[in-house]
Design a protein around this motif. Structure first.
Motif, PDB file in Angstrom:
ATOM      1  N   PRO A  28       0.789  -1.239   0.000  1.00  0.00           N
ATOM      2  CA  PRO A  28       0.000   0.000   0.000  1.00  0.00           C
ATOM      3  C   PRO A  28       0.819   1.287   0.000  1.00  0.00           C
ATOM      4  CG  PRO A  28      -0.153  -1.134   2.114  1.00  0.00           C
ATOM      5  CD  PRO A  28       0.495  -2.082   1.164  1.00  0.00           C
ATOM      6  N   ARG A  29       2.094   1.239   0.388  1.00  0.00           N
ATOM      7  CA  ARG A  29       2.903   2.456   0.457  1.00  0.00           C
ATOM      8  C   ARG A  29       3.769   2.658  -0.785  1.00  0.00           C
ATOM      9  NH1 ARG A  29       6.793   2.758   3.936  1.00  0.00           N
ATOM     10  NH2 ARG A  29       6.726   5.049   3.994  1.00  0.00           N
ATOM     11  N   VAL A  30       3.494   1.891  -1.833  1.00  0.00           N
ATOM     12  CA  VAL A  30       4.353   1.934  -3.011  1.00  0.00           C
ATOM     13  C   VAL A  30       4.489   3.345  -3.583  1.00  0.00           C
ATOM     14  CG1 VAL A  30       2.430   1.234  -4.521  1.00  0.00           C
ATOM     15  CG2 VAL A  30       4.799   0.987  -5.305  1.00  0.00           C
ATOM     16  N   GLU A  31       3.391   4.064  -3.725  1.00  0.00           N
ATOM     17  CA  GLU A  31       3.478   5.393  -4.346  1.00  0.00           C
ATOM     18  C   GLU A  31       4.222   6.374  -3.455  1.00  0.00           C
ATOM     19  OE1 GLU A  31       0.545   7.070  -6.728  1.00  0.00           O
ATOM     20  OE2 GLU A  31      -0.513   5.204  -7.160  1.00  0.00           O
ATOM     21  N   THR A  32       4.026   6.270  -2.166  1.00  0.00           N
ATOM     22  CA  THR A  32       4.725   7.150  -1.231  1.00  0.00           C
ATOM     23  C   THR A  32       6.226   6.892  -1.255  1.00  0.00           C
ATOM     24  OG1 THR A  32       2.794   7.244   0.219  1.00  0.00           O
ATOM     25  CG2 THR A  32       4.909   7.840   1.187  1.00  0.00           C
ATOM     26  N   ILE A  33       6.607   5.619  -1.278  1.00  0.00           N
ATOM     27  CA  ILE A  33       8.029   5.262  -1.272  1.00  0.00           C
ATOM     28  C   ILE A  33       8.715   5.749  -2.549  1.00  0.00           C
ATOM     29  CG2 ILE A  33       9.637   3.313  -1.376  1.00  0.00           C
ATOM     30  CD1 ILE A  33       7.715   1.839   0.569  1.00  0.00           C
ATOM     31  N   VAL A  34       8.080   5.524  -3.704  1.00  0.00           N
ATOM     32  CA  VAL A  34       8.681   5.971  -4.970  1.00  0.00           C
ATOM     33  C   VAL A  34       8.744   7.496  -5.000  1.00  0.00           C
ATOM     34  CG1 VAL A  34       8.425   6.030  -7.468  1.00  0.00           C
ATOM     35  CG2 VAL A  34       7.939   3.913  -6.222  1.00  0.00           C
ATOM     36  N   ARG A  35       7.671   8.141  -4.581  1.00  0.00           N
ATOM     37  CA  ARG A  35       7.646   9.614  -4.590  1.00  0.00           C
ATOM     38  C   ARG A  35       8.756  10.190  -3.726  1.00  0.00           C
ATOM     39  NH1 ARG A  35       3.056  10.305  -2.322  1.00  0.00           N
ATOM     40  NH2 ARG A  35       1.891   9.958  -4.253  1.00  0.00           N
ATOM     41  N   ASN A  36       8.954   9.623  -2.572  1.00  0.00           N
ATOM     42  CA  ASN A  36      10.007  10.133  -1.679  1.00  0.00           C
ATOM     43  C   ASN A  36      11.399   9.953  -2.283  1.00  0.00           C
ATOM     44  OD1 ASN A  36       8.108  10.912   0.203  1.00  0.00           O
ATOM     45  ND2 ASN A  36       8.361   9.109   1.514  1.00  0.00           N
ATOM     46  N   ALA A  37      11.609   8.821  -2.949  1.00  0.00           N
ATOM     47  CA  ALA A  37      12.917   8.577  -3.577  1.00  0.00           C
ATOM     48  C   ALA A  37      13.172   9.586  -4.693  1.00  0.00           C
ATOM     49  CB  ALA A  37      12.979   7.151  -4.120  1.00  0.00           C
ATOM     50  N   VAL A  38      12.158   9.842  -5.517  1.00  0.00           N
ATOM     51  CA  VAL A  38      12.303  10.806  -6.609  1.00  0.00           C
ATOM     52  C   VAL A  38      12.488  12.212  -6.047  1.00  0.00           C
ATOM     53  CG1 VAL A  38      11.201  11.806  -8.651  1.00  0.00           C
ATOM     54  CG2 VAL A  38      10.948   9.366  -8.168  1.00  0.00           C
ATOM     55  N   GLN A  39      11.722  12.527  -5.028  1.00  0.00           N
ATOM     56  CA  GLN A  39      11.805  13.863  -4.423  1.00  0.00           C
ATOM     57  C   GLN A  39      13.192  14.126  -3.854  1.00  0.00           C
ATOM     58  OE1 GLN A  39       9.484  14.876  -0.672  1.00  0.00           O
ATOM     59  NE2 GLN A  39       8.357  16.089  -2.178  1.00  0.00           N
ATOM     60  N   THR A  40      13.752  13.159  -3.165  1.00  0.00           N
ATOM     61  CA  THR A  40      15.091  13.307  -2.603  1.00  0.00           C
ATOM     62  C   THR A  40      16.111  13.581  -3.693  1.00  0.00           C
ATOM     63  OG1 THR A  40      14.569  11.859  -0.722  1.00  0.00           O
ATOM     64  CG2 THR A  40      16.899  12.145  -1.269  1.00  0.00           C
TER      65      THR A  40
END
Length: 320
Positions: free
Chosen positions: A32-44
Motif C-alpha cells: 500500500p505504500r508503493v506510491e509514497t516510497i517511490v515519490r520520496n525517492a524521486v523527491q530526494t
C-alpha cells in the motif's frame, strides 16, 4: 449445468482481461505504500539535482518504446539497451534503484521495476511543476535487453513521417506524438546531436532554415563549429527545469533545438496540434498538462507483460 458453463466462461474471460491490463490501485493490499516510497525517492533525488527530473522521465519513454514498458532499459550488460547510442546519455537509474531497494524492504518481491519507472516518471513531472495523473500498475519485468532493439526509438533527426510511423507502431496517434515530445520542456541535448543544423544542414554549408536567425548566434556560441560535442544545451530555452508549454512557444518562434522537435511546427501535419496547445487555432485548445498525463498512461500500456509473464526483479539492474 448451463449456468456452471456460463460462469466458467465468464471467469475465464475476466482472467484474460486482467492478464493484459494494468489498473490503478494494483498494489493497494500487497504494497500500500508503493506510491509514497517511490515519490520520496524521486523527491530526494530531484531536490538535490533538479536536472534528474528530465532523466527519470526519459528512462520511462525509452523503456516503453523498446519491447514495451517492461524495465528492460534498466538492465545492465555488455550489449543491453543501456549501451545503445540513444540510451548512453540517460540519467537517473540510481533513482529507480533507490526506490526499489526501499520497496524490497517494505514488501519484498512484489513491485516490478517497470512499475517503479512508471511512477517515478509521473513524480518527476510533478516535481518539475507539471500536473499529476493516476498511474495504472501491474506491469511485470522483462527478461531480455538488447541494444539492437533500440532502432524503434524516435531519432533526433527523424522526419515527421518517420516519427508518426514509429508512434503508430506503438498504437500512439499524432496527438500523442506532439504531446509526448512536449516532455522536452525539461532536459537538455548534447551539441553533437544538433550542431549540424547550425553550420552545414543537409550539406548546404548553411544553417537549418527552421532556426530563427536571431536564435542562431546563441546556439552557435553554445556549440562552436568543431567544439565540444558533449556540451549540453536546454531543449526548452528559458525553461529547462520547469514543466510547462513554453516548449511549444519556442517551436513556433523557430527556437526548437532538435531537428525532430522543430519539424513539429514546420510540418503541416503536426503544426495544428502545436497551435492547439498554444491556443492559436480556431480549433478547441488543448491543455498540455492534462493531455500529457493521458498520453503517458496510453504509452505506459505498450506491449504489456502482466500476470505470469516476465518476473518481479529483486534488483532492477539484473534479472533474477
Amino acid at each position: 449445468m448451463k449456468v456452471y458453463t456460463l460462469m466458467c466462461l465468464l471467469l475465464a474471460t475476466l482472467a484474460t482481461m486482467t492478464q493484459g491490463q494494468t489498473r490503478v490501485g494494483f498494489y493497494s493490499t500487497t504494497c500500500p505504500r508503493v506510491e509514497t516510497i517511490v515519490r520520496n525517492a524521486v523527491q530526494t533525488a530531484v531536490r538535490a539535482d533538479p536536472t534528474l527530473a528530465a532523466g527519470v522521465l526519459r528512462i520511462f519513454f525509452h523503456d516503453c518504446f523498446v519491447n514495451g514498458c517492461d524495465g528492460s532499459v534498466l538492465l545492465d550488460g555488455p550489449s543491453s539497451e543501456k549501451t545503445a547510442p540513444p540510451n548512453v546519455p540517460l540519467r537517473g537509474f540510481e533513482v529507480i534503484d533507490a526506490a526499489k531497494s526501499q520497496l524490497e524492504t517494505a514488501c519484498p518481491g512484489v513491485v516490478s521495476c517497470a512499475d517503479i519507472a512508471a511512477l517515478a516518471a509521473r513524480d518527476a513531472v510533478v516535481l518539475a511543476g507539471g500536473t499529476s495523473w493516476q498511474v495504472p500498475l501491474g506491469r511485470r519485468d522483462g527478461l531480455v535487453s538488447q541494444a539492437s532493439d533500440t532502432v524503434n526509438l524516435p531519432g533526433f533527426n527523424d522526419p515527421i513521417s518517420v516519427q508518426i510511423r514509429k508512434f503508430a507502431d506503438k498504437n500512439l496517434n499524432i496527438q500523442d506524438l506532439v504531446t509526448l515530445v512536449g516532455g522536452h520542456t525539461i532536459g537538455t541535448g548534447a551539441c553533437v546531436v544538433f550542431s549540424y543544423r547550425l553550420y552545414n544542414f543537409n550539406n548546404t554549408n548553411q544553417p537549418d532554415p527552421d532556426i530563427n536567425p536571431a536564435f542562431l548566434p546563441q546556439l552557435r556560441a553554445l556549440c562552436p563549429n568543431g567544439g565540444d560535442g558533449s556540451r549540453r544545451v536546454a531543449l526548452d530555452t528559458g525553461s529547462v527545469t520547469r514543466f510547462d508549454n513554453s516548449f511549444y512557444a519556442n517551436l513556433r518562434n523557430g527556437r526548437g533545438v532538435l531537428e525532430s522537435d522543430a519539424k513539429l511546427w514546420s510540418d503541416p501535419t503536426t503544426r495544428p496540434i502545436v497551435q492547439r496547445f498554444l491556443g492559436l487555432s480556431g480549433l478547441l485548445g488543448l491543455t498540455f498538462n492534462v493531455e500529457f498525463g493521458r498520453s503517458m498512461v496510453k504509452m505506459g500500456n505498450i506491449e504489456l507483460k502482466t500476470g505470469s509473464q516476465g518476473e518481479i526483479r529483486r534488483v532492477c539492474r539484473a534479472t533474477n
